[in-house]
Scaffold this active site. Sequence first.
Site, PDB file in Angstrom:
ATOM      1  CG  ASP A 192     -40.165  14.679  26.336  1.00 26.39           C
ATOM      2  OD1 ASP A 192     -41.520  15.108  26.722  1.00 26.39           O
ATOM      3  OD2 ASP A 192     -39.829  13.787  25.754  1.00 26.39           O
ATOM      4  CB  ILE A 193     -36.126  12.396  28.458  1.00 26.35           C
ATOM      5  CG1 ILE A 193     -35.912  13.512  30.149  1.00 26.35           C
ATOM      6  CG2 ILE A 193     -35.276  11.256  28.277  1.00 26.35           C
ATOM      7  CD1 ILE A 193     -36.093  12.210  31.142  1.00 26.35           C
ATOM      8  CD  GLU A 235     -41.214  11.727  28.379  1.00 31.25           C
ATOM      9  OE1 GLU A 235     -42.730  12.109  28.645  1.00 31.25           O
ATOM     10  OE2 GLU A 235     -41.132  11.426  27.359  1.00 31.25           O
TER      11      GLU A 235
HETATM   12  N1  LIG Z   1     -40.058   5.057  34.297  1.00 34.74           N
HETATM   13  C1  LIG Z   1     -41.052   5.988  33.785  1.00 34.74           C
HETATM   14  N2  LIG Z   1     -41.110   6.234  32.731  1.00 34.74           N
HETATM   15  C2  LIG Z   1     -42.450   7.239  32.764  1.00 34.74           C
HETATM   16  C3  LIG Z   1     -42.150   7.640  33.773  1.00 34.74           C
HETATM   17  N3  LIG Z   1     -43.907   8.750  33.672  1.00 34.74           N
HETATM   18  C4  LIG Z   1     -43.608   8.545  31.930  1.00 34.74           C
HETATM   19  N4  LIG Z   1     -42.922   7.539  31.456  1.00 34.74           N
HETATM   20  C5  LIG Z   1     -42.704   6.651  30.374  1.00 34.74           C
HETATM   21  O1  LIG Z   1     -41.805   8.418  29.067  1.00 34.74           O
HETATM   22  C6  LIG Z   1     -42.719   7.705  28.041  1.00 34.74           C
HETATM   23  C7  LIG Z   1     -43.073   8.700  26.715  1.00 34.74           C
HETATM   24  O2  LIG Z   1     -43.038   8.373  25.724  1.00 34.74           O
HETATM   25  P1  LIG Z   1     -43.197   8.977  24.579  1.00 34.74           P
HETATM   26  O3  LIG Z   1     -44.363  10.319  25.206  1.00 34.74           O
HETATM   27  O4  LIG Z   1     -43.498   8.239  23.646  1.00 34.74           O
HETATM   28  O5  LIG Z   1     -42.077   9.666  24.059  1.00 34.74           O
HETATM   29  P2  LIG Z   1     -40.809   9.391  23.980  1.00 34.74           P
HETATM   30  O6  LIG Z   1     -40.888   7.758  23.903  1.00 34.74           O
HETATM   31  O7  LIG Z   1     -39.692   9.824  25.200  1.00 34.74           O
HETATM   32  O8  LIG Z   1     -40.341   9.989  22.424  1.00 34.74           O
HETATM   33  P3  LIG Z   1     -40.271  11.507  22.184  1.00 34.74           P
HETATM   34  O9  LIG Z   1     -40.272  12.058  23.211  1.00 34.74           O
HETATM   35  O10 LIG Z   1     -40.498  11.597  21.337  1.00 34.74           O
HETATM   36  O11 LIG Z   1     -38.539  12.004  22.117  1.00 34.74           O
HETATM   37  C8  LIG Z   1     -43.738   6.367  28.209  1.00 34.74           C
HETATM   38  O12 LIG Z   1     -43.468   5.003  28.349  1.00 34.74           O
HETATM   39  C9  LIG Z   1     -43.828   7.193  29.888  1.00 34.74           C
HETATM   40  O13 LIG Z   1     -44.791   5.280  30.030  1.00 34.74           O
HETATM   41  C10 LIG Z   1     -42.117   7.522  35.525  1.00 34.74           C
HETATM   42  O14 LIG Z   1     -42.754   8.407  36.162  1.00 34.74           O
HETATM   43  N5  LIG Z   1     -41.016   6.670  35.337  1.00 34.74           N
END
Ligand SMILES: Nc1nc2c(ncn2[C@@H]2O[C@H](COP(=O)(O)OP(=O)(O)OP(=O)(O)O)[C@@H](O)[C@H]2O)c(=O)[nH]1
Length: 339
Positions: A192-193, A235
């Site tokens: 996961d990013i 992500e």
């Molecule tokens: N640009 C983009 N954003 C996405 C997509 N799918 C999900 N997201 C975003 O990915 C983010 C995931 O955030 P979180 O689950 O809070 O996790 P995080 O900020 O990566 O934090 P950690 O995982 O705890 O490191 C959210 O803001 C979603 O809106 C996509 O297809 N494109």
Amino acid sequence: MSDISLADFHLTMQVLDHLDAGIVILDKNYNVYAWNTFMQAYSGISTDQIMGKPLFDVVENLPESWLKNKISSTFKLRMRSFSAWEDRPWVFKFSNFSPISGGADFMYQNMTLTPLKSLTGEYTHICLTITDVTDIAKNKNHLRESNEQLTHLSITDRLTQLYNRGHWENCLVEEFEHYQQMHQPMTLVMFDIDHFKNVNDTYGHVAGDAVIKTIADIVRKAKRQSDIAGRYGGEEFGVILPGTTADMTSYFTERLRKKVERANVVVDGKTINVTISLGVCQLHPGITNYESWLEQTDSALYESKNKGRNQTTIMQANGKFTSLATNVKNINEFNRNIG
Ligand SMILES: Nc1nc2c(ncn2[C@@H]2O[C@H](COP(=O)(O)OP(=O)(O)OP(=O)(O)O)[C@@H](O)[C@H]2O)c(=O)[nH]1
């Protein structure tokens, strides 16, 4: 030939000449006995040029040994035989003139081979009937291509071109069931990013998409052909590594983690850098269903997040987490190996 049989022959030839199919009659030495208007029109070879001569001396590009075999077995079996365009698109290579079936360079053909008896009752000749099936072939090919495209679309994530969640999970079930039969090592990686919300908040959603796409490209290059990668969620990604232990998987996860860490994603002149957190779990007999394999791998991923991100955690068979550093015996040598 008597007057009556000459008249019969004349009538028969008119019928053959008006057929919308090619008629070729050969003797056992492949000498041409009949060559109707259809054959003249499409081959450009007139009756005068070919009658009484061996077919293979006059017509170019024939699949000679295949056709000779086919003719010989038709004589042996004394029954009609066929050749379908699906197996051999053409026997006589004719250009395709049909305006309806534009796009095909040549005429798709079906061919029927009919052994013919002489007046003595012996099979002495063979009739090849060639039918133009270009329209049917074009439609069928088009339908097949459309179905392939539909299948591709239904299993592929549009942004990353990796497998979508539904298909990837089906692969996970299949691999889990395969393990139950074969007991070969098999390892699952989920990653996961890190802080991806910040990327979206700082650079915008389009830039976030570019980051996801770049990471998918890195996975595609880092994995082996047999590894099965998919986009699990926004992500989050999953990779199934058949025939691979958790220890062997470390080479893949660490190479992947480092490549992501070093990648510069440039969007609108701004450079974005991200890291990933990974969880690894090798399948073992204590894991009784694929959902719990996924859960255990996910819990290892969240352990990596809790420990500060940008790292890999392995879920061991005894339920304990180990980090890559404790799992790999000689970490310096390991790092040299993965570059
Ligand atoms: N640009 C983009 N954003 C996405 C997509 N799918 C999900 N997201 C975003 O990915 C983010 C995931 O955030 P979180 O689950 O809070 O996790 P995080 O900020 O990566 O934090 P950690 O995982 O705890 O490191 C959210 O803001 C979603 O809106 C996509 O297809 N494109």
